[in-house]
Design an enzyme around this catalytic site. Structure first.
Site, PDB file in Angstrom:
ATOM      1  N   TYR A 164      -1.325  -1.305  10.814  1.00  0.00           N
ATOM      2  CA  TYR A 164      -1.567  -1.517   9.379  1.00  0.00           C
ATOM      3  C   TYR A 164      -0.472  -0.857   8.555  1.00  0.00           C
ATOM      4  O   TYR A 164       0.126  -1.483   7.677  1.00  0.00           O
ATOM      5  CB  TYR A 164      -2.937  -0.972   8.977  1.00  0.00           C
TER       6      TYR A 164
ATOM      7  N   SER B 117       0.854  -1.181   0.000  1.00  0.00           N
ATOM      8  CA  SER B 117       0.000   0.000   0.000  1.00  0.00           C
ATOM      9  C   SER B 117       0.892   1.235   0.000  1.00  0.00           C
ATOM     10  O   SER B 117       2.058   1.168   0.411  1.00  0.00           O
ATOM     11  CB  SER B 117      -0.884  -0.004   1.260  1.00  0.00           C
TER      12      SER B 117
END
Length: 259
Positions: free
Chosen positions: A151, A138
């Site tokens: 995360y 990401s």
């Protein structure tokens, strides 16, 4: 005769399902992995019908430490030519107040499971001098992420791991690629409890199929890293010029959502 077999985790929806479609369209048989058996079986049937490939579903919970070995045991005897580590989960909230069970599950799914699958499959790929790995990280990998600290850190880990392994594999006939999407139209935001995130405002949300195409092309070309979307690429270049503390404050506001 097909080109080989691709194993795709997190294949039941979103980027994972789109990557599976691209593999099938290119003639690869598929092993589709996720927790939701119904969705997997529907996708497997549709890909077989549309492309004439073999597609099978393997239900697995990657938050369990033994899941990678169980997956490969279920498909023993099938050489894996492409490994796509797409499964990932998010978690919103302050680190200190978070539920440890959910936090440890995130680390297992986002970090340990993809590393374990790669470790199990890479030796055979190297013996054959052929194989491809795509890890879906990401743009969160490039910045600290207050209110989603684990995360963001897990994606930074996956980015660094992928780049290092890609270098180790030079000249082996095997490649490792890491795909870094920005905000994408998937079920991720609702599952992570961040559907109201400020990240989703401003029109910088990409389509899952477009992100998958970018990642698939990069993997097939043997590239080490690809950031999906020109705007995301420019933004990630820009954050390198800004002090990390300032970036953390910006990300804090983006992750805070509508309060």
């Amino acid at each position: 005769m097909g080109k080989g077999t691709a194993l795709v985790t997190g294949a039941s929806s979103g980027i994972g399902a789109e990557l599976a479609r691209l593999c099938a369209g290119d003639g690869y048989d598929l092993i589709l992995v996720a927790r939701r058996t119904g969705r997997l079986e529907e996708l497997a049937s549709s890909l077989t019908a549309a492309h004439g490939v073999k597609a099978r579903s393997v239900a697995a919970d990657l938050s369990l430490p033994g899941a990678p070995e169980a997956i490969l045991e279920a498909v023993r005897g099938t050489p894996i030519d492409i490994l796509i580590n797409n499964a990932g989960i998010g978690l919103r909230g302050t680190f200190a107040e978070g539920d440890w069970g959910r936090q440890s599950a995130l680390m297992q799914v986002n970090m340990l499971a993809p590393v374990h699958l790669a470790r199990l499959l890479l030796p055979e790929m190297q013996r054959r001098h052929s194989g491809r790995i795509l890890n879906v990280a990401s743009t969160a990998a490039f910045v600290p992420g207050p209110f989603m600290a684990l995360y963001y850190a897990s994606k930074a880990f996956l980015l660094s791991f992928s780049e290092a392994v890609a270098n180790e594999l030079k000249g082996s006939g095997v490649t490792a690629t890491v795909l870094c999407p920005g905000p994408t139209t998937t079920e991720f935001f609702e599952a992570a409890g961040i559907a109201d995130s400020n990240l989703l405002r401003g029109g910088n949300v990409m389509d899952a199929a477009e992100v998958a195409r970018i990642g698939y092309r990069a993997m097939m070309a043997g590239k080490m890293e690809v950031i999906a979307g020109a705007r995301n690429r420019w933004m990630m270049r820009g954050v390198r010029l800004v002090p990390r503390a300032t970036v953390a404050e910006i990300t804090r506001r983006l992750n805070a959502g509508a309060q």
